[in-house]
Design a protein around this motif. Structure first.
Motif: not given
Length: 162
Positions: A20-34, A85-97
Motif C-alpha cells: 500500500c505505502q509503496a504504491a501510493i508513494a510511487a504511483i500517486g504522484p502521477h495523478a496527485y500533488s505531493d 486495491l493495491y499493486n506493488h509498483p514492481d509488479h504492475t501491468r501484469r493483470g494482477l489488479a
C-alpha cells in the motif's frame, strides 16, 4: 514470473502495508500533488490494522509471487465494499489488479452479494472500469494532515452482480 491468487494468510499483513505505502508513494504522484500523496498515505493502515480487518470479517485476496510473497491485493468487506486495491509498483501491468478484483467478485457472487462498490483513486479507476465497474460520481473531499486541510478526490464506483 508466476503469480498465484490466494486468500490472505497470517504473516501477510506486513507485506500488505508495504504494498500500500509503496504504491501510493510511487504511483500517486502521477495523478496527485505531493501534499495529496502525503495525506493519502498517512490514512492507510499499519500491519496491525490489516489483522484487525480480517478478524472483523473482511476478506483479502492476494496475488503472490512465485516465492509466495504478496505483491497485490484487494480487500472486500461483507457488504460488498471493495475497500482496497493495491499493486506493488514492481509488479504492475501484469493483470494482477484484475485478478484480485475477480477473486473478490467470485466470492461476492457465492455469498449472494448483489453489488460491489468502491471509492477508486484517479489511478485505480481504469482497473475498476476494466473489471466492469461504472463511475457513479466524483467525490471531492478534504483530508486533515498535520493541521492542514488537503483537498483530494476519488470516484464512487459500483458493479451490479445480479
Amino acid at each position: 514470473m508466476f503469480y498465484a491468487i490466494r486468500p490472505y494468510r497470517d504473516g501477510d499483513a506486513e507485506h500488505l502495508a508495504a504494498i500500500c505505502q509503496a504504491a501510493i508513494a510511487a504511483i500517486g504522484p502521477h495523478a496527485y500533488s505531493d501534499a495529496q500523496v502525503a495525506a493519502w498515505s498517512a490514512r492507510h493502515p499499519s500491519a496491525d490494522r490489516y489483522r484487525a480487518r480480517v478478524e472483523g470479517g473482511a476478506l483479502i485476496f492476494v496475488a503472490a509471487s512465485s516465492d509466495d510473497v504478496p505483491v497485490a491485493y484487494s480487500l472486500l468487506e461483507a457488504d460488498g465494499h471493495l475497500d482496497h486495491l493495491y499493486n506493488h509498483p514492481d509488479h504492475t501491468r501484469r493483470g494482477l489488479a484484475g485478478q484480485v478484483l475477480q477473486a473478490a467478485e467470485d466470492h461476492a457472487i457465492r455469498m449472494g452479494i448483489a453489488r460491489l462498490y468502491t471509492e477508486a483513486s484517479e489511478l485505480a479507476r481504469p482497473a475498476f472500469e476494466r473489471a466492469g465497474y461504472s463511475v457513479q460520481h466524483r467525490r471531492d473531499f478534504d483530508i486533515e494532515h498535520y493541521g492542514q486541510s488537503v483537498a483530494i478526490h476519488n470516484y464512487a464506483m459500483e458493479k451490479r452482480l445480479d
